[in-house]
Design an enzyme around this catalytic site. Structure first.
Site, PDB file in Angstrom:
ATOM      1  N   TYR A 305       0.860  -1.176   0.000  1.00 55.99           N
ATOM      2  CA  TYR A 305       0.000   0.000   0.000  1.00 55.99           C
ATOM      3  C   TYR A 305       0.902   1.233   0.000  1.00 55.99           C
ATOM      4  CZ  TYR A 305      -3.485  -3.408   1.515  1.00 55.99           C
ATOM      5  OH  TYR A 305      -4.312  -4.505   1.596  1.00 55.99           O
ATOM      6  N   HIS A 316      -6.960   0.138  -2.193  1.00 52.20           N
ATOM      7  CA  HIS A 316      -6.515  -1.144  -2.726  1.00 52.20           C
ATOM      8  C   HIS A 316      -4.992  -1.171  -2.754  1.00 52.20           C
ATOM      9  CE1 HIS A 316     -10.309  -2.943  -3.913  1.00 52.20           C
ATOM     10  NE2 HIS A 316     -10.685  -1.785  -4.421  1.00 52.20           N
ATOM     11  N   LYS A 347      -3.361  -5.326  -9.896  1.00 51.28           N
ATOM     12  CA  LYS A 347      -2.115  -4.953  -9.245  1.00 51.28           C
ATOM     13  C   LYS A 347      -0.953  -5.101 -10.231  1.00 51.28           C
ATOM     14  CE  LYS A 347      -3.934  -6.904  -4.953  1.00 51.28           C
ATOM     15  NZ  LYS A 347      -4.725  -5.704  -4.631  1.00 51.28           N
TER      16      LYS A 347
END
Length: 383
Positions: A305, A316, A347
């Site tokens: 993060y 997210h 991601k």
């Protein structure tokens, strides 16, 4: 009337108006004296495949052969010729001019290293005037790829059915903007594979996103926070956490220079030398103001993060991180699985390359000359 090529010293020479027809207009080969050019086997095979050459003589005084015989002969004589031909043809069909980048192949003046097979130029630009768009490294599905040095290349993987998947490999460290400073008076109890801080301040988890609280509907315990061994080792190394073997010992426990070593030793007992490598990456991420958490659910070492203000308003995670040794060799299947999974959960897939001997373990960039970790980001690419 299409010209004929002649194979000499692993290059195919073509005379007549070959320079004007193939090099000047379409970026094939390398110019020689006059209007003659030299082609690599792959370039010559592509022109033969398209019907732009009438044939290629494999030896002096030999009759020219067609595409089928030249292809089979080249596959026997040249390393991984078949997969290179497939990638070369695919990129040509996509509108790119290419130069081979390996000796004794002609061209490749802009090749960044001998691991690159082709350089593809910006669309519509020739080897004389164009900038390199993609340095292409070609591998078959069952080959392996060195992780170190891969950054900056485009990996073209040819599978067993001759389909091609492209991956872009880039260098770039993960940098965050999380503004949190852990307290310096934490005490915890070292268990088998974690550390419990029984009176943890609320902001350690809420703002720093350290650990996992011991909670539940029937819980009558407040302030208990479970830290992973990596989290605990990092906090102890920064003189923020003291550890003991029991609750009684933790009461009034003074900070000990062996606190970090004790947690690291337990980590090595649990997962071997891999723990040292993961700890080095964890500390580097925290030093860069990113928050690393376990990536177990995604088959990775960490998820990260970049900007955490509170856990209640958690964004997210942006990256999945796998920690590998600097001399690690990827299998294309391994890369495909990791990149596909990361893309599926929105991601970016990142690999942290660290030394196998652990000499840089626990050292942050402030303690070393430069970053001891090589960062590699890999994503799918459509040229």
């Amino acid at each position: 009337m299409h010209p004929t090529g002649h194979l000499r010293d692993e290059t195919v020479r073509v005379g007549g108006d070959a320079r004007q027809r193939f090099y000047d207009g379409r970026g094939y080969g390398r110019p020689l004296d006059g209007d003659e050019i030299a082609l690599s086997r792959v370039e010559a095979a592509h022109l033969l495949f398209r019907g732009d050459l009438s044939g290629i003589a494999l030896a002096d005084d030999a009759d020219p052969v067609g595409f089928e015989r030249f292809f089979v002969a080249s596959a026997a004589a040249a390393d991984r010729f078949a997969v290179r031909f497939l990638v070369y043809s695919d990129l040509r069909d996509r509108g790119f001019y290419l130069s081979p980048a390996r000796d004794p192949w002609p061209g490749g003046r802009d090749a960044p290293s001998d691991a690159v097979d082709f350089v593809a130029y910006e669309r519509g630009e020739t080897p004389d005037t164009g900038n390199v768009k993609y340095p292409i490294q070609v591998v078959g599905e069952r080959e392996s790829v060195a992780a170190s040095g891969l950054a900056g290349r485009t990996l073209a993987v040819v599978d067993e059915e001759s389909d091609i998947t492209y991956f872009a490999a880039e260098r770039g460290a993960i940098e965050g903007s999380t503004d949190y400073e852990p307290p310096s008076d934490l005490t915890g109890v070292l268990l088998a594979d974690r550390v419990v801080v029984w009176d943890a301040p609320a902001d350690l988890h809420e703002h720093g996103f350290y650990g996992q609280p011991l909670t539940g509907r029937a819980a009558d315990v407040e302030g208990a926070l479970q830290l992973s061994l990596v989290e605990a080792a990092s906090l102890a190394a920064d003189d923020r956490l003291s550890v003991s073997a029991s609750v009684e010992d933790s009461a009034g426990n003074s900070r000990d220079s062996d606190d970090a070593a004790r947690v690291v030793a337990r980590g090595r007992d649990v997962e071997g030398e891999r723990f040292d490598r993961r700890l080095a990456v964890y500390e580097r991420l925290r030093a860069a103001d990113a928050v690393p958490k376990t990536g177990f659910k995604f088959g990775a070492d960490f998820r990260t993060y970049l900007d955490v203000e509170t856990v209640e308003d958690l964004p997210h995670s942006e990256h999945l991180v796998r920690v590998v040794e600097r001399d690690h060799r990827f299998s294309p299947r391994e890369l495909s699985l990791d990149v596909r999974l990361a893309g599926g959960v929105r991601k970016e897939m990142a690999f942290a390359l660290v030394e196998a001997d652990g000499e840089t373990v626990g050292e942050t960039p402030e303690k070393t000359d430069g970053d001891p970790i090589e960062w590699l980001s890999i994503d799918r690419l459509t040229p």
